[in-house]
Structures are given as C-alpha cells and as structure tokens.
Design an enzyme around this catalytic site. Structure first.
Site, PDB file in Angstrom:
ATOM      1  N   THR A   1      85.921  52.599 -10.970  1.00  0.00           N
ATOM      2  CA  THR A   1      86.022  51.568 -12.042  1.00  0.00           C
ATOM      3  C   THR A   1      87.629  51.821 -13.109  1.00  0.00           C
ATOM      4  O   THR A   1      88.010  50.827 -13.421  1.00  0.00           O
ATOM      5  CB  THR A   1      85.139  51.586 -13.337  1.00  0.00           C
ATOM      6  OG1 THR A   1      84.871  52.782 -13.553  1.00  0.00           O
ATOM      7  CG2 THR A   1      83.654  50.965 -12.260  1.00  0.00           C
ATOM      8  N   ASP A   2      87.753  53.203 -13.015  1.00  0.00           N
ATOM      9  CA  ASP A   2      88.873  53.396 -13.943  1.00  0.00           C
ATOM     10  C   ASP A   2      90.077  52.554 -13.791  1.00  0.00           C
ATOM     11  O   ASP A   2      90.748  52.163 -14.770  1.00  0.00           O
ATOM     12  CB  ASP A   2      89.082  54.886 -14.002  1.00  0.00           C
ATOM     13  CG  ASP A   2      87.957  55.631 -14.621  1.00  0.00           C
ATOM     14  OD1 ASP A   2      87.130  55.012 -15.258  1.00  0.00           O
ATOM     15  OD2 ASP A   2      87.940  56.968 -14.695  1.00  0.00           O
TER      16      ASP A   2
ATOM     17  N   ASP B   1      88.328  59.601  -6.828  1.00  0.00           N
ATOM     18  CA  ASP B   1      87.937  59.372  -8.246  1.00  0.00           C
ATOM     19  C   ASP B   1      89.124  58.244  -8.405  1.00  0.00           C
ATOM     20  O   ASP B   1      90.369  58.701  -8.059  1.00  0.00           O
ATOM     21  CB  ASP B   1      88.021  60.308  -9.091  1.00  0.00           C
ATOM     22  CG  ASP B   1      87.742  59.685 -10.624  1.00  0.00           C
ATOM     23  OD1 ASP B   1      88.358  58.834 -11.220  1.00  0.00           O
ATOM     24  OD2 ASP B   1      86.731  60.174 -11.196  1.00  0.00           O
ATOM     25  N   SER B   2      88.910  56.973  -8.992  1.00  0.00           N
ATOM     26  CA  SER B   2      90.150  56.051  -8.928  1.00  0.00           C
ATOM     27  C   SER B   2      91.464  56.534 -10.007  1.00  0.00           C
ATOM     28  O   SER B   2      92.465  56.003  -9.843  1.00  0.00           O
ATOM     29  CB  SER B   2      89.749  54.773  -9.458  1.00  0.00           C
ATOM     30  OG  SER B   2      89.184  54.458 -10.808  1.00  0.00           O
ATOM     31  N   SER B   3      90.997  57.509 -10.622  1.00  0.00           N
ATOM     32  CA  SER B   3      92.076  58.068 -11.510  1.00  0.00           C
ATOM     33  C   SER B   3      93.166  58.600 -10.809  1.00  0.00           C
ATOM     34  O   SER B   3      94.297  58.947 -11.153  1.00  0.00           O
ATOM     35  CB  SER B   3      91.444  59.258 -12.650  1.00  0.00           C
ATOM     36  OG  SER B   3      90.652  58.515 -13.580  1.00  0.00           O
TER      37      SER B   3
HETATM   38  N1  LIG Z   1      82.744  54.537 -12.872  1.00  0.00           N
HETATM   39  C1  LIG Z   1      83.822  54.890 -12.250  1.00  0.00           C
HETATM   40  O1  LIG Z   1      83.975  54.788 -10.851  1.00  0.00           O
HETATM   41  C2  LIG Z   1      84.793  55.916 -12.978  1.00  0.00           C
HETATM   42  C3  LIG Z   1      85.402  56.945 -12.020  1.00  0.00           C
HETATM   43  N2  LIG Z   1      85.975  57.864 -12.816  1.00  0.00           N
HETATM   44  C4  LIG Z   1      86.446  56.343 -10.825  1.00  0.00           C
HETATM   45  O2  LIG Z   1      87.155  55.491 -11.564  1.00  0.00           O
HETATM   46  O3  LIG Z   1      86.602  56.776 -10.005  1.00  0.00           O
END
Ligand SMILES: NC(=O)C[C@H](N)C(=O)O
EC number: 3.5.1.1
Length: 601
Positions: A150-151, A118-120
């Site tokens: 996306t994060d 997860d990009s977080s």
């Molecule tokens: N839409 C996403 O990809 C959000 C996800 N929590 C991420 O950043 O990995």
C-alpha cells in the site's frame, strides 16, 4: 485426473472444451463462450503476503497460492477438480472463485514476482515489468489484478494509468494492511472484491480497490497507515462501491473513445521530483533541487496553488529552471481542491512559467511527468501541453468534456430508463430536448470529439437549445476556429438566429474573434439590414473611444464606416474630429480604404 473429469457432471460447452483438450488454440477460443472469466493476478508483494520474521513483516515467497487454496471463499477445489481446471489451464497457480450470484466463475492465475517487494522498494523498472506482463497477457485475460504494497500503490497505479495506452480492460491494484495469513485481515476481502470486479465488469481503467471501494488509480493517495480504509480519492467519487451489491458508477468511468490498439509504454523518465514548499525554504535549496539532470518537478504549493510573492530570490530560481526547459507542475499540498490563480501569490507561479496541475494528486502529476518526459519524439512545447491536458481522467480540468464524450447513446438510454420511457417517440423527444444543450456545452469547451459522438447518436448539430442558440453560436463566442470549421462542414448554418436575434457572426464580433468572423463571412454570413443600420451608432462609439480593433472587426464583418450613427455623424467624421492619428490598418481593407484615403487626404 481424467477419470474424475469424465464422471463429473459437465455443461455442454465444457465437454466440448475437454474433448479438444489437446488443442490449445481451440481451448482458448471456447473459453470465451463460457461462463468463466479469467483474471491474471500479478503478485508484486506488499503486506497482503507478508509474514513476521525477526519481529518485522517481510514478504514470503511461494506461500500465497498454497494459502489461498485452503480458503473456500477464494478457491472452490471441488469445482476445480470436476472441471479439470489444472489440466485445462496447465497451471498449478490457477484457482477458481466459488460461483457468483449471477452464476459466473472467476478463474484466476497468479503470477508471483521474484523477489516479492515491500512497495517501498519499488522503482520505475518494476512499473515497467508490470506493464510488460499486462501487455504480454492482455488477450488471454478479461482483467488484471495487481497485488501490491500500500505504501507506494498510489504511485504505481498512477504510473500504470499513463503507461497503459488505449486500455480496454480493467487493471485493478489492491493489497492489504494486514497479511492474508492472519486471522483478522483485510487482504481476503480486498482480493475477492478486486477479482469480482476485474472478472465481471469492463471498466477500461487502471483502478485501485480497497476497503469496499473501487477508485480511479490516478486519483488516490494513501491517507492512513493504521486503518483498513487506507486510501482516499479526494477529488473524484469512487468508480464503484461493493456493499450488499456491487454498484458501478458508470458515468464516472473513463472512456478513451479510441479505436487504437492497446499498448504499454514502458519508457519512463527518472529525472523528476517532488518539491514541497514550506515557510522559509531557501533559494539555495530550490536551486539545488532544480539542477540538471532534473527535467520535471511537481511543486507542492500552498492552498489553491500559492507561493510567496514577496520572495523574488525564490521565484527567480523557478523562472530560471522553466526558462532552461524544466517542466514544473503546480500542485496543491491540500488533500482536496484545485490549483487556481485567484491569489496574487498563485499568479506569480504562473508568471514564473509553472504549469497548473489542477486537482491532480502529486503522485499522478509526478508519474505523468515521468511518462510524458520519456516521449523522445515530442518537443518541449508538446510535452508541456500534454501535462496540462487530461490524459486519463487524472484531473477535472475538462471533466465536462470527458462526460460529454459519449461514444454511444448510453446517456440517453440511462435517462430514458430513469423516466421509464419505452416507446421510440418519447425517446426521440428526450434526445431532441437534451442533445442541443449537450452539443452547445461541447462547443463551449471546443470538444469536437463530443460533437462527433452526439452526431453519431442522431443529433442534428444545427438545432438550437431552449434559447435558440446553436453550437455554432457558442463556438463563435468562444472563438474556437477549428470547431466552427467542423460545424460548418457538418451542416451548421451561419444564418441561425437565437431568441435575441443574434447570429454566430454577431456573436463572433461581440467577442472579437477575428478569424472566426473571416471564416463566417467567407461562408456567407452577413449582418441583417437592422444590424447594419445599428452598426453606424456602434461604429461611432468605437471611433470615439479610439478602439481600432473594434472598428476593424466590425468592418471585417461587413459594417460600413460611412454609415451614419444616431446623430447623423459617421465613424469617419468622429475619427476626424476626435483622433488625428493615422489608421494604416484601414488601408488593408479595400472596401474602406478609399474612404480612409479620402479621410486622410
Ligand atoms: N500495507 C502495506 O502493504 C505496507 C507495506 N510496507 C508495503 O507497502 O509493501
């Protein structure tokens, strides 16, 4: 399966490819001539490949490729079999898109990271890993797609844009808001669009593709957690739009103008941070934040770069930090717009030693700091300078310069096309009409590279614009000494006169650029007889107002302090009657020193 391969109707180049199947090198070189483009997809994780477990979304390993294989819009299994794709590329993770409108095949290989994140959960080490993988595979692929959550995608895109030095191929980050495994999702469209652009267009930038738009990676920010249209590039128009057709906005595409080889700088400094101002923030908070080992901070200020100017305690903390070598960049909290010093509340930050971040996003400013601060062989001043420079199109400060950096004559070609011009004479007429103002614009901002480019496309740097003003006039007005030097060594003439009769020398005198005056004089520039006659009056008025600097500049330019003004008085006489102080500066100039010695005695 070689029997199927042999029966398949193959193009000649592919047959050649197959017959030399055992030689990896010859296969590689042949693929360059084929109608296939190769893209490496680095899958780092993110929602695009997530599934629900225990009621929450998390990345699922080793499932992505299998799933794509079953999606006809993302994989053409028949073609893969007929063309022996798996044999040829030697990888089960290689897929191929259906044939495109212009008969091109995009073959893509997926490199899946373990663990998928997860990009977080991303850190600078992960950015480094992506960078290294791009570098390692650079010569084998036409483009790169990075699947990413996306994060923090805007941070990674910004960081990669700086880490990738002299990039010549597209690197496109994309992902999704809804997993590719769900019936309604944005992942398929995003991946497809990113692949099509990465495989078909040489856009030498780190970009972000989302919801039918290609953005410059260091210009984006995530603005919506619940929409497919999750990203915005508030201060720069998209590089491309994928509607009915894919339209590339080539004028916006960044050109590095470099002949240096691509390399990735994976060194990043982690002692950086983002500090958001808010009304009532205490000096203690700011002090704590700026403590060592902090080396670089992005201060998110109000509006056009403002902070309270009635808070000496706060400003003191900022000042102390910049004095001790912390680089602080002033970026605005606003989504759109730029930092300026139009308010007293903005100027105080400049006075406290902050560097303006222009219209950089905080994400870009932070990763730029991380990249610049990691350059161990540069001293602090050079690092500060880099921070205020536009390195990868991340800020608009010298956008004019970027646009002028035309390393080829494409600009003229585009205009010629728009005007439906085909014959050489007309093309040259257009070039001649456009290139002098372009050269002047380049001279205005001191952009030698742009002038070089213009020269390459046949521009005569001596030519003036519609007002007869040459690049040398402009450079002299602006005091760009190096550029004046450059122009002089590339055919510019010091004797050029604009429609008002002004020469570069008279311009340099008016704007008081002493070094430029000296250089022009050394090159043979001189006042005209009329100018010398009028100089007497000018000198008298300078003398009357005690403007020694003005007198010195005029003297350096060749004016004679003994020349009479309109009323017959000389500057020296004016000085004697109105100022009795000493003028030691005059003694440094042999021509006038005698007159001054006389005057002083
Ligand atoms: N839409 C996403 O990809 C959000 C996800 N929590 C991420 O950043 O990995």
């Amino acid at each position: 399966n070689s029997s199927i391969c042999k029966r398949a109707p193959l193009q000649p180049w592919r047959r050649r490819k197959l017959s030399s199947r055992n030689s990896f090198e010859s296969l590689e070189s042949l693929s360059l001539h084929s109608a296939e483009a190769r893209v490496l997809v680095i899958n780092t994780g993110g929602t695009i490949g997530m599934t629900i477990h225990d009621n929450v979304l998390a990345p699922k390993a080793n499932a992505f490729v299998q799933s794509l294989r079953k999606l006809p819009i993302l994989h053409d299994e028949t073609y893969a079999q007929q063309s022996c794709l798996y044999d040829y590329y030697g990888s089960e993770n290689t897929l191929v898109l259906p044939v495109s409108k212009d008969r091109k095949r995009i073959v893509y290989t997926i490199l899946e990271y373990n663990p998928l994140l997860d990009s977080s959960n991303m850190t600078t080490d992960d950015w480094g890993r992506i960078g290294k993988d791009i570098e390692k595979n650079y010569e084998n692929y036409d483009g790169f797609v990075i699947l990413h959550g996306t994060d923090t995608m805007a941070y990674t895109a910004s960081a990669l844009s700086f880490m990738c030095e002299h990039l010549g191929k597209p690197v496109i980050l994309t992902g999704a808001q809804v997993p590719i495994y769900e019936m309604r999702n944005d992942g398929r469209g995003n991946l497809l669009g990113a692949l099509m652009i990465a495989g078909q267009y040489v856009i030498p930038e780190v970009c972000l593709y989302f919801y039918n738009k290609l953005y410059r990676g260091n210009r984006v920010t995530k603005v919506d957690a619940g929409s497919f249209n999750a990203f915005s590039s508030p201060n720069l128009a998209p590089l491309a739009t994928a509607e009915v057709d894919i339209a590339i906005n080539w004028d916006t595409v960044w050109r590095a103008n470099t002949t240096a080889k691509f390399q990735v700088s994976t060194e990043l400094n982690r002692n950086v941070g983002l500090l958001r101002l808010f009304p009532g923030i205490t000096a203690a908070t700011v002090r704590a934040f700026l403590q060592p080992p902090m080396e670089g901070v992005v201060l998110e200020s109000y509006g056009s770069g403002n902070a309270p100017d009635n808070r000496p305690d706060l400003l003191e903390e900022l000042r102390k930090a910049t004095d001790s070598g912390v680089i602080i960049i002033n970026c605005t909290q606003c989504l759109r717009g730029t930092v300026s010093t139009s308010y007293a509340t903005g100027k105080v930050l400049m006075d406290a030693g902050l560097i303006t971040g222009g219209d950089m996003t905080p994400e870009a400013a932070l990763s730029k700091l991380s990249y610049v601060l990691a350059k161990k062989d540069l001293d602090l001043e050079v690092k500060k300078k880099m921070m205020s420079q536009n390195l990868r199109g991340e800020m608009s400060a010298d956008l004019a310069g970027a646009k002028l950096c035309l390393s080829d004559s494409r600009f003229i070609q585009v205009i010629a096309k728009t005007l439906s011009i085909s014959c050489k004479e007309e093309l040259e007429a257009i070039r001649d009409a456009l290139s002098p103002p372009l050269a002047c614009a380049a001279a205005k901002i001191g952009d030698i590279e742009a002038l070089e480019a213009l020269k390459e496309m046949g521009t005569n740097l001596c030519l003036g614009d519609y007002d007869g003003r040459t690049p040398l006039h402009i450079a002299a007005c602006e005091g760009h000494l190096k550029l004046v030097q450059y122009l002089l060594s590339h055919g510019a003439t010091v004797h050029a006169k604009d429609r008002y009769g002004d020469t570069p020398l008279s311009n340099a005198v008016s704007f008081r650029h002493k070094d430029v005056v000296k250089l022009l004089r050394k090159t043979g520039a001189h006042f005209s007889r009329e100018e010398l006659e009028e100089a007497g009056t000018e000198l008298c008025s300078l003398a009357a107002s005690g403007d020694l600097e003005g007198l010195e500049i005029w003297t350096l330019a060749g004016a004679n302090l003994n020349a009479p003004g309109y009323d017959g008085q000389t500057a020296i006489q004016v000085v004697r009657s109105e100022h009795s102080n000493e003028f030691p500066w005059a003694l440094r100039h042999p021509v006038q020193s005698n007159a001054f010695k006389l005057f002083l005695s």
